[in-house]
Design a protein around this motif. Structure first.
Motif, PDB file in Angstrom:
ATOM      1  N   MET A  98       0.733  -1.266   0.101  1.00 23.78           N
ATOM      2  CA  MET A  98      -0.017  -0.039   0.115  1.00 23.78           C
ATOM      3  C   MET A  98       0.925   1.340  -0.049  1.00 23.78           C
ATOM      4  N   THR A  99       1.976   1.360   0.520  1.00 20.65           N
ATOM      5  CA  THR A  99       2.715   2.576   0.618  1.00 20.65           C
ATOM      6  C   THR A  99       3.543   2.515  -0.554  1.00 20.65           C
ATOM      7  N   TYR A 100       3.761   1.476  -1.342  1.00 21.55           N
ATOM      8  CA  TYR A 100       4.461   1.735  -2.460  1.00 21.55           C
ATOM      9  C   TYR A 100       3.473   2.228  -3.528  1.00 21.55           C
ATOM     10  N   TYR A 101       2.042   1.752  -3.364  1.00 23.93           N
ATOM     11  CA  TYR A 101       1.288   2.212  -4.465  1.00 23.93           C
ATOM     12  C   TYR A 101       1.034   3.701  -4.298  1.00 23.93           C
ATOM     13  N   ASN A 102       0.770   4.147  -2.892  1.00 22.31           N
ATOM     14  CA  ASN A 102       0.671   5.576  -2.668  1.00 22.31           C
ATOM     15  C   ASN A 102       1.935   6.511  -3.043  1.00 22.31           C
ATOM     16  N   ASN A 103       2.996   6.152  -3.084  1.00 22.15           N
ATOM     17  CA  ASN A 103       4.042   6.981  -3.210  1.00 22.15           C
ATOM     18  C   ASN A 103       3.950   7.111  -4.797  1.00 22.15           C
ATOM     19  N   GLY A 131       0.492   2.754 -14.869  1.00 20.07           N
ATOM     20  CA  GLY A 131       1.174   1.080 -14.438  1.00 20.07           C
ATOM     21  C   GLY A 131       0.477   0.878 -13.081  1.00 20.07           C
ATOM     22  N   THR A 132       0.219   2.080 -11.998  1.00 24.40           N
ATOM     23  CA  THR A 132      -0.162   1.658 -10.667  1.00 24.40           C
ATOM     24  C   THR A 132      -1.434   0.962 -10.777  1.00 24.40           C
ATOM     25  N   TYR A 133      -2.466   1.619 -11.664  1.00 20.75           N
ATOM     26  CA  TYR A 133      -4.063   1.190 -11.582  1.00 20.75           C
ATOM     27  C   TYR A 133      -3.960  -0.153 -12.482  1.00 20.75           C
ATOM     28  N   VAL A 134      -3.119  -0.720 -13.446  1.00 25.76           N
ATOM     29  CA  VAL A 134      -3.291  -1.673 -14.296  1.00 25.76           C
ATOM     30  C   VAL A 134      -2.846  -2.666 -13.161  1.00 25.76           C
ATOM     31  N   TYR A 135      -1.828  -2.364 -12.622  1.00 23.51           N
ATOM     32  CA  TYR A 135      -1.089  -3.690 -11.327  1.00 23.51           C
ATOM     33  C   TYR A 135      -2.220  -4.016 -10.217  1.00 23.51           C
ATOM     34  N   ILE A 136      -2.956  -2.571  -9.767  1.00 23.77           N
ATOM     35  CA  ILE A 136      -3.946  -2.935  -8.702  1.00 23.77           C
ATOM     36  C   ILE A 136      -5.242  -3.919  -9.592  1.00 23.77           C
ATOM     37  N   ARG A 137      -5.497  -3.553 -10.580  1.00 18.70           N
ATOM     38  CA  ARG A 137      -6.653  -4.128 -11.262  1.00 18.70           C
ATOM     39  C   ARG A 137      -6.172  -5.519 -11.330  1.00 18.70           C
ATOM     40  N   HIS A 138      -5.170  -5.908 -11.819  1.00 22.46           N
ATOM     41  CA  HIS A 138      -4.687  -7.416 -11.661  1.00 22.46           C
ATOM     42  C   HIS A 138      -4.623  -7.996 -10.462  1.00 22.46           C
ATOM     43  N   ALA A 139      -4.169  -7.253  -9.643  1.00 21.33           N
ATOM     44  CA  ALA A 139      -4.177  -7.942  -8.131  1.00 21.33           C
ATOM     45  C   ALA A 139      -5.623  -8.092  -7.767  1.00 21.33           C
ATOM     46  N   LEU A 140      -6.536  -7.344  -7.895  1.00 19.84           N
ATOM     47  CA  LEU A 140      -8.007  -7.776  -7.641  1.00 19.84           C
ATOM     48  C   LEU A 140      -8.726  -8.578  -8.283  1.00 19.84           C
ATOM     49  N   ALA A 141      -8.268  -8.641  -9.682  1.00 19.22           N
ATOM     50  CA  ALA A 141      -8.816  -9.890 -10.587  1.00 19.22           C
ATOM     51  C   ALA A 141      -8.324 -11.154 -10.063  1.00 19.22           C
ATOM     52  N   ASP A 142      -7.044 -11.456  -9.469  1.00 17.53           N
ATOM     53  CA  ASP A 142      -6.446 -12.583  -9.095  1.00 17.53           C
ATOM     54  C   ASP A 142      -7.374 -12.818  -8.008  1.00 17.53           C
ATOM     55  N   ASN A 143      -7.913 -12.083  -7.272  1.00 14.27           N
ATOM     56  CA  ASN A 143      -8.460 -12.518  -6.023  1.00 14.27           C
ATOM     57  C   ASN A 143      -9.968 -12.316  -5.906  1.00 14.27           C
ATOM     58  N   TYR A 144     -10.584 -12.240  -7.243  1.00 12.71           N
ATOM     59  CA  TYR A 144     -12.047 -11.763  -7.372  1.00 12.71           C
ATOM     60  C   TYR A 144     -12.973 -12.967  -6.791  1.00 12.71           C
ATOM     61  N   LYS A 154     -13.217  -5.626  -7.947  1.00 14.98           N
ATOM     62  CA  LYS A 154     -12.543  -5.578  -9.226  1.00 14.98           C
ATOM     63  C   LYS A 154     -12.367  -4.114  -9.505  1.00 14.98           C
ATOM     64  N   MET A 155     -11.596  -3.720 -10.548  1.00 13.60           N
ATOM     65  CA  MET A 155     -11.126  -2.514 -10.807  1.00 13.60           C
ATOM     66  C   MET A 155     -11.466  -2.410 -12.409  1.00 13.60           C
ATOM     67  N   ASN A 156     -11.843  -1.079 -12.738  1.00 16.52           N
ATOM     68  CA  ASN A 156     -11.769  -0.599 -14.212  1.00 16.52           C
ATOM     69  C   ASN A 156     -10.813   0.430 -14.479  1.00 16.52           C
ATOM     70  N   LEU A 157     -10.089   0.806 -15.348  1.00 11.43           N
ATOM     71  CA  LEU A 157      -9.505   2.199 -15.610  1.00 11.43           C
ATOM     72  C   LEU A 157     -10.377   3.031 -16.295  1.00 11.43           C
ATOM     73  N   GLY A 158     -10.147   4.376 -15.799  1.00 10.80           N
ATOM     74  CA  GLY A 158     -10.897   5.389 -16.466  1.00 10.80           C
ATOM     75  C   GLY A 158     -10.499   5.848 -17.891  1.00 10.80           C
ATOM     76  N   VAL A 159     -11.577   5.455 -18.931  1.00 14.92           N
ATOM     77  CA  VAL A 159     -11.074   5.564 -20.285  1.00 14.92           C
ATOM     78  C   VAL A 159     -10.808   6.995 -20.413  1.00 14.92           C
ATOM     79  N   ILE A 160     -11.866   8.009 -20.129  1.00 15.23           N
ATOM     80  CA  ILE A 160     -11.968   9.284 -20.388  1.00 15.23           C
ATOM     81  C   ILE A 160     -10.776   9.955 -19.697  1.00 15.23           C
ATOM     82  N   PHE A 161     -10.336   9.645 -18.253  1.00 14.74           N
ATOM     83  CA  PHE A 161      -9.446  10.223 -17.769  1.00 14.74           C
ATOM     84  C   PHE A 161      -8.053   9.960 -18.531  1.00 14.74           C
ATOM     85  N   TYR A 162      -7.670   8.653 -18.915  1.00 15.85           N
ATOM     86  CA  TYR A 162      -6.430   8.370 -19.653  1.00 15.85           C
ATOM     87  C   TYR A 162      -6.366   8.967 -21.034  1.00 15.85           C
ATOM     88  N   ALA A 163      -7.506   9.010 -21.791  1.00 17.98           N
ATOM     89  CA  ALA A 163      -7.619   9.581 -22.914  1.00 17.98           C
ATOM     90  C   ALA A 163      -7.183  11.003 -22.915  1.00 17.98           C
TER      91      ALA A 163
END
Length: 263
Positions: A136-141, A199-212, A218-227
């Motif tokens: 969690m500390t690594y993600y927040n950094n 990169g951060t939220y892709v990794y978190i998405r995978h972590a949640l998907a592995d334990n769904y 689960k998590m989805n990336l914000g398409v509008i934000f990243y566009a």
């Protein structure tokens, strides 16, 4: 004339980079359309396994509605918004500096304001995947890095635009190089911000998907934000290329003096 066109294109691109980055930065700060639809990531709690995530409930296992938890949490840079099962945002938290990704507190804070709050008396009773809790500390950094570099990119792009306009009036070499410097800082800052956030939220998405199957999150990336953010990076890059092609000063054509024949 060609140099004027290059400088105009550069000014337009730096202006575009500022606007796009500012809109992305303002995402999920207010419950107004379309601001409430711009978010880095959307946390889906609609399938939350309450008995697994919330320990200490005993035989009494409330539903998501009884707990008062939203179906979706839209995570922005400054704050987050809560949405129902239809995806309609009900309210957003007040902007409070750099928004940290703390899933435990998000769940606990939204339970704390309902009639079954006495069921959960501590954040220690909330269980999350080990990949999230341990790092969690690594993600927040990384989230802080994304926020800070985005602000630097916006400021640098704005300064680049001001100096660019000044360059139209004053044709000094130093002004052109200052403009290029701000353009470079803007591009690198926005690139780091976009890359870090993605990169951060892709990794978190995978972590949640592995334990769904266990936790039901689960998590989805914000398409509008990243566009918006990656479009800002592209505009900053094109701006830098245009400035690299701009001449440092106005070209002056020297007409040779014709010598008069001696009489």
């Amino acid at each position: 004339m060609a140099n004027c066109i290059v400088l105009f294109c550069s000014a337009f691109l730096s202006f575009a980079a500022v606007i796009l980055a500012c809109v992305a930065c303002a995402g999920s700060t207010k419950n107004y359309n379309p601001i409430n639809k711009i978010f880095e990531a959307q946390l889906d709690l609609s399938g939350l396994n309450v008995s697994q995530v919330l320990s200490g409930l005993g035989s009494s296992i409330p539903s998501l509605e009884e707990l008062g938890l939203p179906s979706y949490v839209n995570l922005g840079l400054w704050s987050y918004c809560l949405a129902n099962s239809s995806g309609i945002v009900s309210n957003c938290t007040s902007p409070s500096g750099i928004q940290q990704f703390n899933l435990t507190n998000i769940i606990y804070d939204n339970i704390n304001d309902n009639q079954v709050a006495n069921l959960i008396t501590s954040v220690a009773q909330i269980t999350l995947p080990d990949k999230l809790e341990d790092n969690m500390t690594y993600y927040n950094n990384l989230v802080k890095c994304c926020f800070i570099t985005l602000i630097i990119g916006i400021i640098a792009s704005g300064l680049n635009l001001v100096v660019n306009i000044l360059r139209w009036i004053l044709h000094f070499v130093i002004i052109t190089w200052i403009c290029r410097f701000f353009a470079l800082i803007a591009f690198l800052s926005l690139l780091i911000s976009a890359g870090t956030s993605t990169g951060t939220y892709v990794y978190i998405r995978h972590a949640l998907a592995d334990n769904y199957d266990t936790y039901g999150m689960k998590m989805n990336l914000g398409v509008i934000f990243y566009a918006l953010l990656w479009a800002s990076v592209s505009a900053a890059l094109l701006n830098l290329i245009c400035l690299s092609a701009a001449r440092p000063k106005r070209h002056i054509y020297d007409r040779p003096i014709e010598e008069k024949p001696l009489l």
